[in-house]
Design a protein around this motif. Structure first.
Motif, PDB file in Angstrom:
ATOM      1  N   THR A   1      -5.647   0.183  -4.073  1.00 12.09           N
ATOM      2  CA  THR A   1      -5.398   0.400  -2.642  1.00 12.09           C
ATOM      3  C   THR A   1      -6.607  -0.044  -1.836  1.00 12.09           C
ATOM      4  O   THR A   1      -6.486  -0.709  -0.793  1.00 12.09           O
ATOM      5  CB  THR A   1      -5.112   1.899  -2.379  1.00 12.09           C
TER       6      THR A   1
ATOM      7  N   LEU B   1       4.215   9.508   3.995  1.00 10.47           N
ATOM      8  CA  LEU B   1       5.060   8.686   3.112  1.00 10.47           C
ATOM      9  C   LEU B   1       6.531   8.925   3.455  1.00 10.47           C
ATOM     10  O   LEU B   1       6.878   9.966   3.982  1.00 10.47           O
ATOM     11  CB  LEU B   1       4.786   9.034   1.654  1.00 10.47           C
TER      12      LEU B   1
ATOM     13  N   GLN C   1       1.178   4.194  -2.860  1.00 13.29           N
ATOM     14  CA  GLN C   1       0.976   5.615  -2.571  1.00 13.29           C
ATOM     15  C   GLN C   1       2.161   6.442  -3.055  1.00 13.29           C
ATOM     16  O   GLN C   1       1.996   7.568  -3.512  1.00 13.29           O
ATOM     17  CB  GLN C   1       0.749   5.832  -1.071  1.00 13.29           C
TER      18      GLN C   1
ATOM     19  N   THR D   1       0.835  -1.194   0.000  1.00 10.64           N
ATOM     20  CA  THR D   1       0.000   0.000   0.000  1.00 10.64           C
ATOM     21  C   THR D   1       0.877   1.255   0.000  1.00 10.64           C
ATOM     22  O   THR D   1       0.637   2.210  -0.743  1.00 10.64           O
ATOM     23  CB  THR D   1      -0.913   0.011   1.244  1.00 10.64           C
ATOM     24  N   HIS D   2       1.905   1.220   0.820  1.00 13.43           N
ATOM     25  CA  HIS D   2       2.849   2.323   0.912  1.00 13.43           C
ATOM     26  C   HIS D   2       3.526   2.575  -0.435  1.00 13.43           C
ATOM     27  O   HIS D   2       3.624   3.710  -0.911  1.00 13.43           O
ATOM     28  CB  HIS D   2       3.883   1.975   1.993  1.00 13.43           C
TER      29      HIS D   2
ATOM     30  N   LEU E   1       0.199  12.252   3.961  1.00  9.63           N
ATOM     31  CA  LEU E   1      -0.028  10.825   3.715  1.00  9.63           C
ATOM     32  C   LEU E   1       0.982   9.965   4.475  1.00  9.63           C
ATOM     33  O   LEU E   1       0.970   8.745   4.366  1.00  9.63           O
ATOM     34  CB  LEU E   1       0.059  10.529   2.213  1.00  9.63           C
TER      35      LEU E   1
ATOM     36  N   ALA F   1      -9.265  10.171  -3.664  1.00  3.66           N
ATOM     37  CA  ALA F   1      -8.177   9.377  -3.089  1.00  3.66           C
ATOM     38  C   ALA F   1      -8.298   9.321  -1.567  1.00  3.66           C
ATOM     39  O   ALA F   1      -8.000   8.303  -0.942  1.00  3.66           O
ATOM     40  CB  ALA F   1      -6.825   9.961  -3.489  1.00  3.66           C
TER      41      ALA F   1
END
Lengths: 104, 104, 104, 104
Positions: B57, D104, A61, A57-58, D102, A101
């Motif tokens: 996702t 990240l 993204q 998932t990371h 997010l 999103a």
């Protein structure tokens, strides 16, 4: 939605400069998802599978953010510079994409 | 971490009942990721690619939630019923997994 | 949904042990949200406001995870130990709560 | 980071047009957080508290998205139109903000 008629390639998009990067990340994601399928097929411990799903998932993204960044820096910026109305339309589209999103 | 020595299958886990469902969802995710790679290779419009990444996702989170649910209903519940200390350990592990999944 | 008829206090819940912690975190969150309102009222730079909203979201998720952890360790565990059907109902409820929290 | 020296108001920012909307949403969020604190103080059922935390998180993300949208439509667009280097700097800043949001 642009279409892809065979033989008639799409025009290069905003992410053209980083296309190789995006593709190699996506190939890695494909491998990771196959790895997860294998873990489930092999009855691997659930928590380990969840950890791997988190990693994928990371990674997805990261790809999304890279594409969005390229999009804003090229398509959106070009539209803003060339025509106010087109710039507005592109900015509306980006806002809608982010909203979807984030599931707002 | 359980290991997978060839020839010695892992014991079935909490998600055994829904293993076929999880696997078919994961196969679908594999196809979706390959589709995204193809979109980028074909220079498809960035916003359409982002929409697809959002869908994948989402599908991965469904798999994760299904696995977690099975895990809590079987492994964790069995541990709670058989031994307080083991139940605690399993609950600690679930809390840690959620924390990592939410990036806290 | 439990109701709070005045004069008839609710029974202490699974989070009773950490109630003081949860309350002090929530008081901190209240202060942070007031701070964000003040930033907007003072025309502070948008990116700085967004950074603060990220911090508050993070703090709220910490509270949620703490409450969920207490809930599973007490209410859910007690239900599992006392009655299989009630244990199932509590686990269904937790799965639904997570699903809503993740907007699946 | 802009500073707020008393008596010297900050210049109006990109979100000036919707400032009243943002402020009224934030006031609502303040009320919601106080409501959550009260629920915990009153020993309300954990799952109901979690549902409320989900609603507040959602409301905060709406505010964030509205601010970001205003920021891109004004500050970033103005920078893009006035000076390429400044436009780049603003776009870098937005990318970094999203990345942090997010986690990240």
């Amino acid at each position: 939605m642009t279409d892809t008629t065979s033989g008639a390639p799409n025009p290069p998009h905003g992410y053209a400069d980083h296309k190789t990067d995006h593709l190699s990340r996506l190939h890695k994601v494909e491998g990771q998802v196959r790895g997860i399928t294998r873990m489930v097929a092999d009855d691997r411990y659930c928590v380990d599978v969840l950890t791997q799903i988190g990693a994928v998932t990371h990674a997805l993204q990261e790809v999304a953010l890279g594409l969005l960044d390229d999009h804003v820096r090229h398509c959106v910026r070009d539209a803003v510079l060339s025509d106010p109305a087109e710039g507005d339309a592109k900015l509306d589209e980006v806002a809608l994409t982010l909203r979807r999103a984030l599931r707002l």
